[in-house]
Design an enzyme around this catalytic site. Structure first.
Site, PDB file in Angstrom:
ATOM      1  N   LYS A 185     -57.353 -11.744  26.300  1.00  0.00           N
ATOM      2  CA  LYS A 185     -55.957 -10.894  26.143  1.00  0.00           C
ATOM      3  C   LYS A 185     -54.983 -11.300  27.507  1.00  0.00           C
ATOM      4  CE  LYS A 185     -57.121  -9.511  22.349  1.00  0.00           C
ATOM      5  NZ  LYS A 185     -57.691  -8.760  21.656  1.00  0.00           N
TER       6      LYS A 185
HETATM    7  C1  LIG Z   1     -58.747  -8.102  20.422  1.00  0.00           C
HETATM    8  C2  LIG Z   1     -58.163  -7.137  19.390  1.00  0.00           C
HETATM    9  C3  LIG Z   1     -58.761  -5.942  19.178  1.00  0.00           C
HETATM   10  C4  LIG Z   1     -60.075  -5.384  19.644  1.00  0.00           C
HETATM   11  O1  LIG Z   1     -60.159  -5.432  21.102  1.00  0.00           O
HETATM   12  P1  LIG Z   1     -61.563  -5.279  22.096  1.00  0.00           P
HETATM   13  O2  LIG Z   1     -61.088  -4.917  23.309  1.00  0.00           O
HETATM   14  O3  LIG Z   1     -62.267  -6.536  21.906  1.00  0.00           O
HETATM   15  O4  LIG Z   1     -62.105  -4.365  21.102  1.00  0.00           O
HETATM   16  C5  LIG Z   1     -58.186  -4.849  18.234  1.00  0.00           C
HETATM   17  N1  LIG Z   1     -57.082  -5.308  17.670  1.00  0.00           N
HETATM   18  C6  LIG Z   1     -56.397  -6.758  17.819  1.00  0.00           C
HETATM   19  C7  LIG Z   1     -55.210  -6.847  16.911  1.00  0.00           C
HETATM   20  C8  LIG Z   1     -56.914  -7.261  18.566  1.00  0.00           C
HETATM   21  O5  LIG Z   1     -56.443  -8.808  18.695  1.00  0.00           O
END
Ligand SMILES: *Cc1c(COP(=O)(O)O)cnc(C)c1O
Length: 384
Positions: A185
């Site tokens: 991210k």
């Molecule tokens: C990555 C992601 C999540 C989940 O994030 P985590 O921190 O891995 O639980 C939720 N929603 C979207 C749209 C994502 O891309």
């Protein structure tokens, strides 16, 4: 063309500051939730402008606890986008509620407010808008529907830390905003997440729920100021962030604006150059938002997606796909009876979508390689 070294789809940017902070944490003996989580939460409120931040072990947990803390459960319906990652809708099922999908808009790829309105029933309790790729949803329209129908709004802002809606940072536009600090991210703690909110009551509930329903944070209990006494006031969960994760977050958040400005600079090159290609469509950026460009999605109008990704790989460039829509996943088909045709815009977009590499560790030269590779492949397609 062929690259000399392969270009990965994504790489985190971890600096010496993060490494030193992690060593400091390891040497301190305080590995679990403690002072660094608190510091990271303070930096999150400062950055987003929200009054409170509660750091958790993932965005999935952030979405989950936000639903629990909002009292959503059995018999309730929650409206969200089918064009998202599994966790957005899985957590709705985890709390015993039913996910109800609303189709997306063709220009932003975000949930359509008109479709939300059509999906509202007497059982609807909440809306989870997903800021796809980092482009904020139409929060004015979502907020208006929520107010009229008395619904909770929980944003899935996994892609959108640093994005802005009408000159306001994502983080305090609704009841709760959920961020992800997963490895890929815009900023990372390895794994991690957080909820930001302006509600003190909600923040306190989330703090209890992340640690078993205990009435105070463990670190206060074991510090000199705290006492040995604790109470379990409700049946909570174990979804807290640790000081090891926060060690990365404390420094990543200071670098975030720079990361995003590099992403935006590269996205501008893609927008300008790929915008000339007749064979593809790019995501728009509405004038009242600032896109955080977590992803750079393109839609191939006619070219075969599998073939495109394979040809990019042969050139030495890795691509990805976001997302295979939830309503077409075997579990969702089987459980809720969804079928192809239910959400036509989501299908149109998700069938053709390819995510190009876009991250601050790339060099500008890499960005141009991607541009030239896409042009080469698509030109071949028009002159077979
Ligand atoms: C990555 C992601 C999540 C989940 O994030 P985590 O921190 O891995 O639980 C939720 N929603 C979207 C749209 C994502 O891309």
């Amino acid at each position: 063309m062929k690259r000399e070294t392969p270009l990965p789809y994504c790489l985190p940017w971890i600096g010496e500051e993060e490494i030193q902070e992690m060593i400091d944490t390891l040497k301190s003996g305080w590995l679990s939730i403690g002072p660094k989580v608190k510091k990271f939460e303070d930096l999150l409120t400062e950055y987003t402008g929200a009054k409170y931040a509660v750091a958790l072990n993932s965005c999935t947990s952030a979405l989950h606890l936000s639903l629990v803390a909002s009292g959503i459960g059995k018999g309730d319906e929650v409206i969200t986008s089918p064009f998202t990652f599994a966790s957005t809708a899985n957590v709705i099922i985890h709390v015993g509620a039913k996910p109800v999908f609303a189709d997306i808009e063709q220009d932003t790829f975000n949930i359509s407010p008109e479709k939300i309105e059509e999906a509202v029933t007497k059982k609807t309790k909440a809306i989870i808008p997903v800021h796809y790729a980092g482009h904020p949803c139409n929060m004015t329209a979502v907020g208006k529907i929520a107010q009229e129908k008395d619904l909770t709004v929980i944003e899935d802002a996994a892609h959108a830390i640093g994005a802005e809606y009408e000159n306001k940072k994502i983080g305090s536009l609704s009841d709760a905003t959920c961020f992800s600090f997963y490895a890929t991210k815009n900023m990372t703690t390895g794994e991690g997440g957080a909820v930001t909110t302006d509600s003190e009551e909600l923040a306190n509930k989330l703090r209890r729920l992340r640690l078993h329903g205990m009435d105070r944070d463990a670190w206060k209990r074991y510090s000199m100021k705290g006492s040995w006494y604790y109470e379990i006031s409700e049946c909570g969960y174990k979804e807290n962030m640790t000081d090891m994760q926060a060690s990365l977050g404390i420094h990543q958040i200071k670098k975030l604006d720079n990361f995003i400005s590099i992403r935006r600079k590269y996205a501008e090159i893609y927008n300008k150059e790929l915008g000339k290609c007749n064979d593809l469509v790019t995501q728009c950026e509405k004038p009242n938002v600032k896109h955080s460009y977590y992803l750079y999605p393109i839609l191939l109008k006619t070219y075969d997606r599998g073939k495109f990704i394979e040809q990019m790989r042969k050139i030495g460039i890795s691509c990805s796909v976001h997302f295979v829509p939830l309503h077409l996943q075997p579990f969702y088909r089987k459980t809720f009876g969804f079928k192809r045709g239910d959400f036509p815009i989501t299908e149109l977009v998700s069938d053709r979508e390819v995510s190009l590499p876009l991250y601050p560790k790339m060099l500008e030269k890499d960005v141009w390689d991607v541009v030239h590779a896409v042009e080469e492949i698509l030109n071949v397609s028009s002159n077979p």
